[in-house]
Structures are given as structure tokens and as C-alpha cells.
Design a protein around this motif. Sequence first.
Motif, PDB file in Angstrom:
ATOM      1  N   VAL A   1       0.833  -1.196   0.000  1.00 58.79           N
ATOM      2  CA  VAL A   1       0.000   0.000   0.000  1.00 58.79           C
ATOM      3  C   VAL A   1       0.875   1.256   0.000  1.00 58.79           C
ATOM      4  O   VAL A   1       0.623   2.218  -0.732  1.00 58.79           O
ATOM      5  CB  VAL A   1      -0.939  -0.013   1.221  1.00 58.79           C
ATOM      6  CG1 VAL A   1      -1.748   1.282   1.289  1.00 58.79           C
ATOM      7  CG2 VAL A   1      -1.864  -1.212   1.162  1.00 58.79           C
ATOM      8  N   SER A   2       1.935   1.257   0.826  1.00 58.52           N
ATOM      9  CA  SER A   2       2.798   2.428   0.914  1.00 58.52           C
ATOM     10  C   SER A   2       3.476   2.719  -0.417  1.00 58.52           C
ATOM     11  O   SER A   2       3.551   3.883  -0.853  1.00 58.52           O
ATOM     12  CB  SER A   2       3.845   2.208   2.009  1.00 58.52           C
ATOM     13  OG  SER A   2       4.730   3.286   2.080  1.00 58.52           O
ATOM     14  N   ALA A   3       3.975   1.657  -1.087  1.00 63.18           N
ATOM     15  CA  ALA A   3       4.647   1.863  -2.370  1.00 63.18           C
ATOM     16  C   ALA A   3       3.682   2.432  -3.405  1.00 63.18           C
ATOM     17  O   ALA A   3       4.017   3.365  -4.148  1.00 63.18           O
ATOM     18  CB  ALA A   3       5.259   0.559  -2.856  1.00 63.18           C
ATOM     19  N   ASN A   4       2.482   1.895  -3.447  1.00 59.55           N
ATOM     20  CA  ASN A   4       1.524   2.375  -4.447  1.00 59.55           C
ATOM     21  C   ASN A   4       1.045   3.785  -4.131  1.00 59.55           C
ATOM     22  O   ASN A   4       0.763   4.567  -5.047  1.00 59.55           O
ATOM     23  CB  ASN A   4       0.334   1.411  -4.526  1.00 59.55           C
ATOM     24  CG  ASN A   4       0.690   0.129  -5.281  1.00 59.55           C
ATOM     25  OD1 ASN A   4       0.727   0.088  -6.514  1.00 59.55           O
ATOM     26  ND2 ASN A   4       0.999  -0.928  -4.530  1.00 59.55           N
ATOM     27  N   VAL A   5       0.934   4.132  -2.849  1.00 60.93           N
ATOM     28  CA  VAL A   5       0.563   5.505  -2.506  1.00 60.93           C
ATOM     29  C   VAL A   5       1.663   6.471  -2.958  1.00 60.93           C
ATOM     30  O   VAL A   5       1.384   7.548  -3.502  1.00 60.93           O
ATOM     31  CB  VAL A   5       0.314   5.627  -0.991  1.00 60.93           C
ATOM     32  CG1 VAL A   5       0.226   7.094  -0.568  1.00 60.93           C
ATOM     33  CG2 VAL A   5      -0.970   4.912  -0.614  1.00 60.93           C
ATOM     34  N   GLN A   6       2.940   6.070  -2.769  1.00 57.31           N
ATOM     35  CA  GLN A   6       4.041   6.917  -3.203  1.00 57.31           C
ATOM     36  C   GLN A   6       4.048   7.068  -4.730  1.00 57.31           C
ATOM     37  O   GLN A   6       4.336   8.152  -5.257  1.00 57.31           O
ATOM     38  CB  GLN A   6       5.372   6.327  -2.731  1.00 57.31           C
ATOM     39  CG  GLN A   6       5.589   6.394  -1.229  1.00 57.31           C
ATOM     40  CD  GLN A   6       5.746   7.806  -0.750  1.00 57.31           C
ATOM     41  OE1 GLN A   6       6.301   8.644  -1.462  1.00 57.31           O
ATOM     42  NE2 GLN A   6       5.217   8.096   0.440  1.00 57.31           N
ATOM     43  N   ILE A   7       3.729   5.942  -5.394  1.00 57.25           N
ATOM     44  CA  ILE A   7       3.650   6.015  -6.863  1.00 57.25           C
ATOM     45  C   ILE A   7       2.565   6.990  -7.287  1.00 57.25           C
ATOM     46  O   ILE A   7       2.749   7.842  -8.182  1.00 57.25           O
ATOM     47  CB  ILE A   7       3.403   4.616  -7.449  1.00 57.25           C
ATOM     48  CG1 ILE A   7       4.646   3.734  -7.216  1.00 57.25           C
ATOM     49  CG2 ILE A   7       3.070   4.706  -8.943  1.00 57.25           C
ATOM     50  CD1 ILE A   7       4.421   2.281  -7.598  1.00 57.25           C
ATOM     51  N   ALA A   8       1.396   6.871  -6.622  1.00 54.55           N
ATOM     52  CA  ALA A   8       0.289   7.771  -6.966  1.00 54.55           C
ATOM     53  C   ALA A   8       0.659   9.219  -6.669  1.00 54.55           C
ATOM     54  O   ALA A   8       0.319  10.131  -7.437  1.00 54.55           O
ATOM     55  CB  ALA A   8      -0.967   7.369  -6.193  1.00 54.55           C
ATOM     56  N   ARG A   9       1.355   9.441  -5.544  1.00 54.45           N
ATOM     57  CA  ARG A   9       1.773  10.799  -5.206  1.00 54.45           C
ATOM     58  C   ARG A   9       2.724  11.346  -6.262  1.00 54.45           C
ATOM     59  O   ARG A   9       2.621  12.502  -6.688  1.00 54.45           O
ATOM     60  CB  ARG A   9       2.471  10.806  -3.845  1.00 54.45           C
ATOM     61  CG  ARG A   9       1.551  10.683  -2.640  1.00 54.45           C
ATOM     62  CD  ARG A   9       0.828  11.967  -2.369  1.00 54.45           C
ATOM     63  NE  ARG A   9       0.165  11.942  -1.064  1.00 54.45           N
ATOM     64  CZ  ARG A   9      -0.688  12.876  -0.654  1.00 54.45           C
ATOM     65  NH1 ARG A   9      -0.979  13.884  -1.470  1.00 54.45           N
ATOM     66  NH2 ARG A   9      -1.243  12.789   0.527  1.00 54.45           N
ATOM     67  N   ARG A  10       3.678  10.522  -6.714  1.00 58.38           N
ATOM     68  CA  ARG A  10       4.683  10.993  -7.675  1.00 58.38           C
ATOM     69  C   ARG A  10       4.057  11.226  -9.050  1.00 58.38           C
ATOM     70  O   ARG A  10       4.556  12.056  -9.815  1.00 58.38           O
ATOM     71  CB  ARG A  10       5.827   9.993  -7.763  1.00 58.38           C
ATOM     72  CG  ARG A  10       6.683   9.971  -6.500  1.00 58.38           C
ATOM     73  CD  ARG A  10       7.762   8.908  -6.563  1.00 58.38           C
ATOM     74  NE  ARG A  10       8.583   8.918  -5.364  1.00 58.38           N
ATOM     75  CZ  ARG A  10       9.722   9.586  -5.217  1.00 58.38           C
ATOM     76  NH1 ARG A  10      10.167  10.309  -6.235  1.00 58.38           N
ATOM     77  NH2 ARG A  10      10.400   9.541  -4.082  1.00 58.38           N
ATOM     78  N   ARG A  11       3.022  10.459  -9.365  1.00 52.36           N
ATOM     79  CA  ARG A  11       2.362  10.655 -10.668  1.00 52.36           C
ATOM     80  C   ARG A  11       1.359  11.797 -10.627  1.00 52.36           C
ATOM     81  O   ARG A  11       0.757  12.126 -11.655  1.00 52.36           O
ATOM     82  CB  ARG A  11       1.680   9.370 -11.103  1.00 52.36           C
ATOM     83  CG  ARG A  11       2.685   8.287 -11.501  1.00 52.36           C
ATOM     84  CD  ARG A  11       1.994   7.007 -11.908  1.00 52.36           C
ATOM     85  NE  ARG A  11       2.972   6.003 -12.339  1.00 52.36           N
ATOM     86  CZ  ARG A  11       2.661   4.745 -12.659  1.00 52.36           C
ATOM     87  NH1 ARG A  11       1.380   4.349 -12.592  1.00 52.36           N
ATOM     88  NH2 ARG A  11       3.603   3.905 -13.043  1.00 52.36           N
ATOM     89  N   GLY A  12       1.137  12.347  -9.404  1.00 52.02           N
ATOM     90  CA  GLY A  12       0.285  13.526  -9.289  1.00 52.02           C
ATOM     91  C   GLY A  12      -1.170  13.226  -9.524  1.00 52.02           C
ATOM     92  O   GLY A  12      -1.783  13.814 -10.419  1.00 52.02           O
ATOM     93  N   ALA A  13      -1.743  12.311  -8.727  1.00 51.11           N
ATOM     94  CA  ALA A  13      -3.170  11.980  -8.868  1.00 51.11           C
ATOM     95  C   ALA A  13      -3.990  13.179  -8.433  1.00 51.11           C
ATOM     96  O   ALA A  13      -4.044  13.524  -7.253  1.00 51.11           O
ATOM     97  CB  ALA A  13      -3.512  10.754  -8.028  1.00 51.11           C
TER      98      ALA A  13
END
Length: 760
Positions: free
Chosen positions: A393-405
Motif C-alpha cells: 500500500v505504501s509503495a503504491n501511494v508513493q507512486i500515486a503521489r509521484r504521478r500527481g493523482a
Amino acid sequence: MTPDRFDPPQASRHSAGPRDEALFPAVPEQNFHVRRMTLIALLIAAIVLPCAYVAAMAFSDLRAREADATDMTLRTVRVAEEHALKVFDMNETLDSRIVDLTQGLDDDGIRAGESVIHDKLRTMGGGYPQVAAVSIFGRDGDLLASSRFSPAPSMSIAGREDFTGIRDGKDIEHVSKVMVGHVAGEQVFNMGVARLAADGAFAGVVSVALRPSYFSAFYRELLGGSDDTPMIMSLIRTDGAILAHYPRGPHEPVAVSPQSPLAQALAQVRRAGVVRMRSDLDGDDLILAYRRVGAYPVYVSCGYRASAIWGGWYRHLSVLILSMFTPSIVLWCVIWLSLRRLGAEEEAWERWQAEASMRRSIESAYRQSRKMEALGNLVGSVAHDFNNLLMIVSANVQIARRRGAAGLDREMSAIERALKSGQSLTRQLLGVARKQPLRNETLALERWLPACRELLRASLGAKISLVMDIGVEIWPMRVDVAELELALINIAVNARDAMRNGGRFTVRATNITFRHEDGFPLVGDFVQLSLEDTGGGMPPDVLARAFEPLFTTKPKGMGTGLGLPQVFAFCERSGGLAAIDSAIGAGTSVRLYLPRAAAAPEAERPAEPGVEEAGTPHGLRILLVEDNDEVAAGTEALLQMMGHQVTWVFNADTALRLFDDAHARQARTGEPLPFDLVLSDIHMPGTMNGIDLAEAVQAFDTRLPVILVTGYAEELDRARHVDVRVLSKPFDIALLDKLLQTIQRDLTQTGTHSAAHPAD
């Protein structure tokens, strides 16, 4: 304080069931106490009765010896008094005959017939051994005639006390003090009477000089004729002047001490009596009898030395003790051996009884330990799997944050808060299971604890006052600071729940040292951290289960039963101990005993300003070793977004084969290794784990940096012995990013980083 913690497993106590009774059949209770009391009573009687008999006999013997000594002195002094009375009566008769001889003669008449009077005086006094001289003195004290000399020498006694006393009518001076006689020329005392003229006026003195040695010789014969006698005898004037004494000493006093009982008796003109006193001659205690000699101003005394009485009493007592206590000692030894045998029998009985109880306790403790071990493994496994889920969950949240959801900031923040709560819960689970890795460091409590004031205030709430009492010169501690902070928060939250209407929460810190003889489970130097609340306290049944895992008295949804268990596990794994005291209405006190650090904490250094890099380093080629597909996918995607190239393999065995192939190609073609870094989990399936892989990678000629990830404390302890960097699950992605940037700079500076590989 509401209980929310864990207690170490203890052997439960239960009554013997049918199976236990078959193994250990019941036997009649042995009344060792009655038997012991009987033997002790016999021993006391065997000691007290002989001692009482010896004491009574010794007391009676001492009194009898004193009575015998008193009786002997009374009989002896009576004989001495009769002898002295005869001597003085004879002297008085002699004085009267001389007075009759000189009747009608004045001084000139006596001088005229001096030769005839000398012969008569010599005849009168020469037959008595006690008489040294017989003399006639005139009105002015001049010597007129003497039994010793003819013609009489020219001499006068006008100034002598006996002459002036007889002239003045003093009865005491009819017997003078001991002196060196002018006529006799030796030590004498005089017995004199007055000569009267026809008109009754004083005309002179007739004096008979008596030898003190005569009386001393008589006393010697009276006391047995030996100088080694326990008795002493004296002839004493009523004013205390000593006329004769036996046995004689080199430094004899001339008079009795005025403060002595004998002097007081003489002053009261008592005719006879017995006194106890200390001798002026030799300093010995005396039983002394005295008697007055007729109507003369003279007493005779006889004393018995107390040292002689005590010496005889000691000799008799020694024989009595030897005869009495020799058989008594034998009896004491027999009773003492019986007591020892009884003690051995009781000890054997208790061992036999304890064996059954011990076996039952061991069986119960074994079942309890197996249960706790299973619970710990279960909790650890759940926490490990939960860690992986949190990582995904943490990795995917960071991915979403970096992609600018866009439009999902609120939802992302909620997920991140939930992640932090999940990470805290996982940490507690691993702490209860003793699998949470500790990062121990030296901590100065007096600097660190005040910084936690606001954190504790936030945990306690506004209704509860916070008091901090930090002692003087508190020792530094060796602890995991994050775990200590979590322990304080857990205790503070429980205190808040126990004081819903407000109260006081006190934090105290003191130094304490435990020794072996104190009987405490710990030995050495510790810092005692006491956390006390003024809540309602715990009943005994709740207090007994306060350290039990997953046990809580809080309402559903309010407590997990993992807060205080983390406190206990943290203290125990730090080398210390946690203890609790509580009673209904008296509040609760939790005490943390944390070990003293061997070295002082390092002083805080100001942060050094960062050095701007000349350029952004190229991404790393990372070999990711992870057995969980989803964790690996999320981590791989996140690393790629950071600009790194990632090669993922399932386990350490596959990763090692890749390294073997790469090294083989390098040996053939000189091609460099395809990886700059290894990022590996530790706990994986296969024949090797992450630590084995790190050791194998470091054995190659080209040493690559290795980062290991784990959630287990035992794996972390082993990993610290390998030259690798370690991250404990769950970790912050930002921490991994910072670590990778550090490795990039190190590789660039050492020139071991390969050519640029732009990330896809």
C-alpha cells in the motif's frame, strides 16, 4: 491505570488431580513441629536446669564462705582483744606501782635517788617482752629516771602530744601514737599516767614504752605463723592512728582513712562490729571485725581478704562446673544430633512433597510456555504478512503521489494516516512477539525527557496535570529511543483512560543499584523510571493478568491489549525489567528498570551545511530480491520512478546464480558487473536467505553495496555482523530514497559507478 500489557508466563498452581495422586499417593502429615519443639524444650531444660543448679550452688557457697570468714574474724578479734586487754591492764598496774614508788617525791627528790629508782624501774619492766622502757618525767617534761639509762640523760618531752595530752587531761593521749622513743631508741607507743603532787597539782608523767613488734609477732602466731595468710590484724587508737599491724608492708599508712567505714564506726564509739571496706594497706576488699579493748582508747581489728574468699570460691566453682557440665555437654550433643537428624528427615520429607508439586508446576509451565511460543509465532507471522501488505500500500501511494493523482489528496492523506496506524500496530505486534528489532543508543534522560513533555501532554489530555521529577546526575541509558518513546505513550494513554475526571501523572527518574543479596531479578546499575497516576487503581485479579497479551478491560474498540505488553517486552529485551504496583483507590505505578550505559552519550553536533553536488548522479542498477510479487512490483515501480534500473528475482538462490553468470562473463570478456546495488529481503524461501546472499556477494572480488530489509529482530541482530545497510519493516520510502542517494554519491566519488543508464 487500565491494564493493557503483557506479563511473562508463570507456572500455574492447581490442586492434585487423580493422575497426580496415582503418581504421588497421599501420606499422613508428619508433625515435625511438635517433635522439634519437644527436642528444643529438652535442650533448653538440659541447659537451664544445670545452669540454675550451678548458679544456686555457687551463690550459696559464696554466702557460706563469707559467713565463715565473718565468723573467723569475730573469733580472732575476740582473742586479740583479750590479749590486748591483759597487756594494757598489766601496763596500767606497772604505772600505778611506779606512781606509788615516787609518791611524796618531787623532781629534785627523784633526781637525788635516781640510781636506786633506776634499778627498781629496770626490775619492774625488764621482765616483760612488750616493754621497751619505763620512764619518769618531771613537771616540765624533763627526764628524771629511766629503766634504760643511769644516770638519766638530759632530755625533755615537753612538746610531745602524749605529755601535753596527759597534762591537759585528754584520755586518748594515755596511749600515744607510734614514734621513735627518745629513751628506748626504737619504734614504740607509750602508755602513761600523770604524777600528782600532794596538793593534787600535775607533777609529771610516768610512761611505759610498748613495742608494736610485740603485738605484730603475737598476731602472726594467732593467724597461723605464716606470712601467706588471708587475714590481717591491727591495733588502732580511737582516732584511727595505727599502733601495730600484721602482716607488715613496705608502705604502711599511719592512720585509717577518715572516709572508711571503720573510721566512722570508731568516731561513733561503737564497742564492736563488722564492716566491709577497702584496705588502706593493699587496696583489697575486706570483711573486718573490730572490738574495743576495755575502757582504753584502743581497738583491735581483724580483716579477711575478699580476694581469698573469691579465690576459694572460684576453685570450688570450677570443680562444680566440671562435674555438672561434663555429662550435660554429652546430653546436649545427643539432643543436637537428634535435632539435626530431625531436620534432615524434614528436608527429605519436604523434597519428596515438593517433587510432586514441582512436576505439576513444570508440566503446567511447559504447557503455558508452548502456548506463549505458539502465540508469539502466530503474532510474528501475522505482523510479517501485515508488513508486506503495508509495504504494498505504501509503495503504491508513493507512486500515486509521484504521478500527481489530481483530486485525491484527501483520500491519499487518509490512506497515509491509516498506514501510520498500521505501522504502529505492526510494531506493537512484533514487540509482543519479541521480534521487533531494537536500535539501541546511549541516551541522556535529563536532556531527552523534557523534550517529550509536549508529546506526553498530548497523550494525557487537558484534564490531567503532568509532573516531571528528574533526579540529580541520572546515569545515561542504553535503549532504543523510539521504543522508549512508544512505551511512555502507551503508559500515558492508559493513565488517561484511568483518570477520566482528571488527575496527576508523575514521571520520576532515579539511579538504583541491585546486588545479589537484594533478591531482585536484576543485578547491576539501572535507571528507575517511575510513571505514577492518581486513578482508581486495579483489583488484584486484574493486576495479576495485567501483563497478559491481548488482555484488556477497556470497552470494545478502545484497546487492543498490545500497549503495555510492548512496554514489558521493550524493557526485557533492553536488559531490564518492568514492574507494576496498584491497588483500588491508590492509583497505579509502573516502574521501568533500564540498564545503565557504559559510556556517556555523544554531544549533539550542529548540522553541517549540505554540499551542493556538481550534477545529479545517474541512476543505479539495482538487483531487487523479493519473494512477494506485489511488494516487488510496487518497490520496482517506485525505484524506477526514482530513476534507477531494477532487475527483480524471486529468491536469493536465483540472485546468486545471476552473480555467478556475471562473474563468469567478466572473466571471459572483461565485461563489468551488471549491478551497482543489491536490495534484498532477508526472510525468503529457498536454501539461502538475504544474509547468506549478502555474505556471498561480499566474498566476490568486486564488492557491491547491499541493503537488507527485515521485520524480525533475530535476523537484524545477525545482519549487524555483516557489512551491509539494514532497513527494518515497515520503513519510510523517503528513507530508502535518501539511502540510495548516499550510495550513488559514494560510488561516483570512488569511480566504481558504471556509465549512465537512463531509466525507462
